[in-house]
Design a protein around this motif. Structure first.
Motif, PDB file in Angstrom:
ATOM      1  N   LYS A   1       7.152   8.093  -2.345  1.00  0.00           N
ATOM      2  CA  LYS A   1       5.903   8.213  -1.598  1.00  0.00           C
ATOM      3  C   LYS A   1       5.668   6.977  -0.720  1.00  0.00           C
ATOM      4  N   LEU A   2       6.290   5.866  -1.113  1.00  0.00           N
ATOM      5  CA  LEU A   2       6.194   4.634  -0.317  1.00  0.00           C
ATOM      6  C   LEU A   2       7.266   4.573   0.766  1.00  0.00           C
ATOM      7  N   GLY A   3       8.114   5.600   0.825  1.00  0.00           N
ATOM      8  CA  GLY A   3       9.179   5.640   1.821  1.00  0.00           C
ATOM      9  C   GLY A   3      10.475   5.039   1.352  1.00  0.00           C
ATOM     10  N   LEU A   4      10.594   4.789   0.027  1.00  0.00           N
ATOM     11  CA  LEU A   4      11.804   4.179  -0.527  1.00  0.00           C
ATOM     12  C   LEU A   4      12.628   5.224  -1.275  1.00  0.00           C
ATOM     13  N   ASN A   5      13.933   5.216  -1.053  1.00  0.00           N
ATOM     14  CA  ASN A   5      14.849   6.112  -1.755  1.00  0.00           C
ATOM     15  C   ASN A   5      15.368   5.446  -3.027  1.00  0.00           C
ATOM     16  N   PRO A   6      15.954   6.232  -3.950  1.00  0.00           N
ATOM     17  CA  PRO A   6      16.464   5.641  -5.196  1.00  0.00           C
ATOM     18  C   PRO A   6      17.451   4.501  -4.984  1.00  0.00           C
ATOM     19  N   TRP A   7      18.192   4.550  -3.873  1.00  0.00           N
ATOM     20  CA  TRP A   7      19.170   3.483  -3.635  1.00  0.00           C
ATOM     21  C   TRP A   7      18.531   2.232  -3.007  1.00  0.00           C
TER      22      TRP A   7
ATOM     23  N   LYS B   1       6.525 -19.036   4.623  1.00  0.00           N
ATOM     24  CA  LYS B   1       6.444 -17.896   5.530  1.00  0.00           C
ATOM     25  C   LYS B   1       7.123 -16.695   4.871  1.00  0.00           C
ATOM     26  N   ILE B   2       6.316 -15.842   4.277  1.00  0.00           N
ATOM     27  CA  ILE B   2       6.834 -14.713   3.509  1.00  0.00           C
ATOM     28  C   ILE B   2       6.543 -13.417   4.260  1.00  0.00           C
ATOM     29  N   ASN B   3       7.535 -12.538   4.329  1.00  0.00           N
ATOM     30  CA  ASN B   3       7.356 -11.208   4.914  1.00  0.00           C
ATOM     31  C   ASN B   3       7.981 -10.168   3.982  1.00  0.00           C
ATOM     32  N   GLN B   4       7.187  -9.669   3.073  1.00  0.00           N
ATOM     33  CA  GLN B   4       7.632  -8.624   2.166  1.00  0.00           C
ATOM     34  C   GLN B   4       6.869  -7.351   2.502  1.00  0.00           C
ATOM     35  N   LYS B   5       7.572  -6.306   2.848  1.00  0.00           N
ATOM     36  CA  LYS B   5       6.927  -5.096   3.354  1.00  0.00           C
ATOM     37  C   LYS B   5       6.003  -4.467   2.323  1.00  0.00           C
ATOM     38  N   ILE B   6       6.460  -4.385   1.060  1.00  0.00           N
ATOM     39  CA  ILE B   6       5.708  -3.663   0.025  1.00  0.00           C
ATOM     40  C   ILE B   6       5.570  -4.541  -1.211  1.00  0.00           C
ATOM     41  N   VAL B   7       4.333  -4.665  -1.711  1.00  0.00           N
ATOM     42  CA  VAL B   7       4.069  -5.338  -2.988  1.00  0.00           C
ATOM     43  C   VAL B   7       3.322  -4.355  -3.879  1.00  0.00           C
TER      44      VAL B   7
END
Length: 405
Positions: free
Chosen positions: A108-114, A194-200
């Motif tokens: 649902k977050l746009g992430l696949n199992p891999w 300087k952190i850029n993490q798309k999803i937390v």
């Protein structure tokens, strides 16, 4: 689909579990031909009694399934958000459903199992052991696709190393206890990383607005709240400031708006019926948390969760320990019914215990040594056995309290 799964778990429980068989005898719609349970409406479930941790403790044997097919089962335990103990049985099928629901959430977050390259800040030693952050990232990634940090080990050195890794690598997602994420977020901003993490993904304790804003600012991310428990697995998820979406094929969720709860605010206690646990099914289980539903509740969404607020414990050198990571130390003791851990001062820890019998010397020594390894050898301990741990003003039993400013 949900009605079918509910009927299946109810019929299974009626056939294989003594406690539920005796309960169902008293319900009119169960007294049908050959004792076959057939719910025609989800609302009929409200006629069944609610169970809680106390009932589980007092009826543990009668709540176990006599189904001989289930062989690979294990004990699990939880202090929940109240410090009231529960020990329950689960099996491999339950674990598979828990994993599949988390994969569904990632989808649902746009992430696949891999897409399985993640940074995890976790507290349960049973889950992750006591990992150390890798000094050589190249060597680490030859054999692993994740970085683990124990939330009881948030030292200045580890925070610096964690930020260096987060600055260097853009993970598929970062996941951790909300309090631990807030500690790292403050550290990021104070030290101008300087952190850029798309999803937390935040979990375990309540995600308040101040903590959420801090995490979003520091990680430059989209923030999600994942709500679950050891007893019933995945319950719901939400993007920050959105409604909570329930995992409908894992738990059937009710909000009990009875006379003890506020109709005006549409707030009530959460009742959960797990649809995939067969060694010890939990039907209409009072988990100890509350939820708010501003509109009519439809068993698929609610607005807010209330509960699971946990303090941070402070160390002499300025480091902190996420209190969520400490509850497992007492969860594993079967004689303990309720507990509360209070940091009275930097070196004084008080344990309030509700127990059938006093802990033995070996159990006390083991817990004290673990706390000394986390805090300091200078620590002193107070063990107080009480008949009950009082509720806080919010109506909760808070199990982790720090009085150190």
């Amino acid at each position: 689909m949900i009605l079918d799964k509910l009927n299946f778990i109810l019929n299974y429980s009626n056939k294989n579990i003594k406690y539920y068989h005796n309960v169902f005898k008293k319900v009119d719609w169960v007294k049908s031909r050959e004792d076959v349970i057939s719910l025609n409406s989800l609302n009929q479930l409200e006629e069944l009694p609610i169970i809680n941790k106390k009932i589980i403790r007092e009826n543990f044997k009668d709540l176990k399934s006599n189904d001989k097919i289930i062989k690979n089962y294990y004990k699990n335990s939880s202090g929940g958000s109240t410090g009231e103990k529960a020990i329950f049985l689960q099996h491999d099928t339950f674990k598979l459903h828990t994993t599949s629901n988390f994969l569904f959430f990632l989808k649902k977050l746009g992430l696949n199992p891999w897409n399985n390259n993640y940074f995890l800040i976790w507290g349960s030693v049973d889950d992750i052991g006591r990992p150390t952050l890798p000094k050589n990232l190249f060597h680490h990634y030859l054999f692993h696709n994740r970085i683990l940090l124990n939330s009881s080990d948030l030292t200045q050195e580890n925070l610096h190393r964690a930020c260096e890794i987060l600055e260097l690598i853009s993970f598929d997602y970062v996941r951790g206890y909300s309090q631990s994420l807030s500690v790292i977020a403050k550290f990021i901003l104070q030290n101008k990383y300087k952190i850029n993490q798309k999803i937390v993904v935040s979990t375990a304790s309540k995600l308040d607005n101040k903590t959420a804003d801090l995490i979003i600012s520091a990680f430059n991310c989209e923030l999600y709240d994942f709500y679950g428990s050891r007893e019933v697995g995945a319950i719901s998820y939400s993007k920050y400031n959105d409604k909570h979406n329930i995992f409908p094929l894992n738990n059937f969720v009710e909000i009990d708006f009875n006379e003890n709860y506020s109709h005006k605010s549409r707030k009530g206690r959460l009742l959960l019926t797990n649809l995939n646990s067969f060694k010890m099914p939990l039907i209409r289980y009072d988990i100890g948390d509350q939820a708010e539903c501003k509109d009519d509740f439809n068993n698929f969404q609610f607005d807010k969760i209330f509960g699971r607020s946990v303090d941070l414990f402070k160390l002499e050198n300025g480091n902190v320990v996420d209190g969520t990571s400490l509850n497992h130390l007492l969860n594993n003791l079967e004689s303990v019914k309720q507990f509360q851990i209070i940091q009275e001062s930097l070196f004084v820890i008080k344990f309030k215990i509700v127990s059938k019998t006093n802990l033995n010397v070996d159990e006390i020594n083991s817990i004290e040594q673990l706390f000394k390894s986390i805090f300091s050898e200078k620590c002193k301990f107070i063990w107080e056995y009480v008949s009950e741990i009082p509720l806080s003003k919010s109506g909760k039993r808070v199990y982790i309290i720090s009085k150190v400013k």
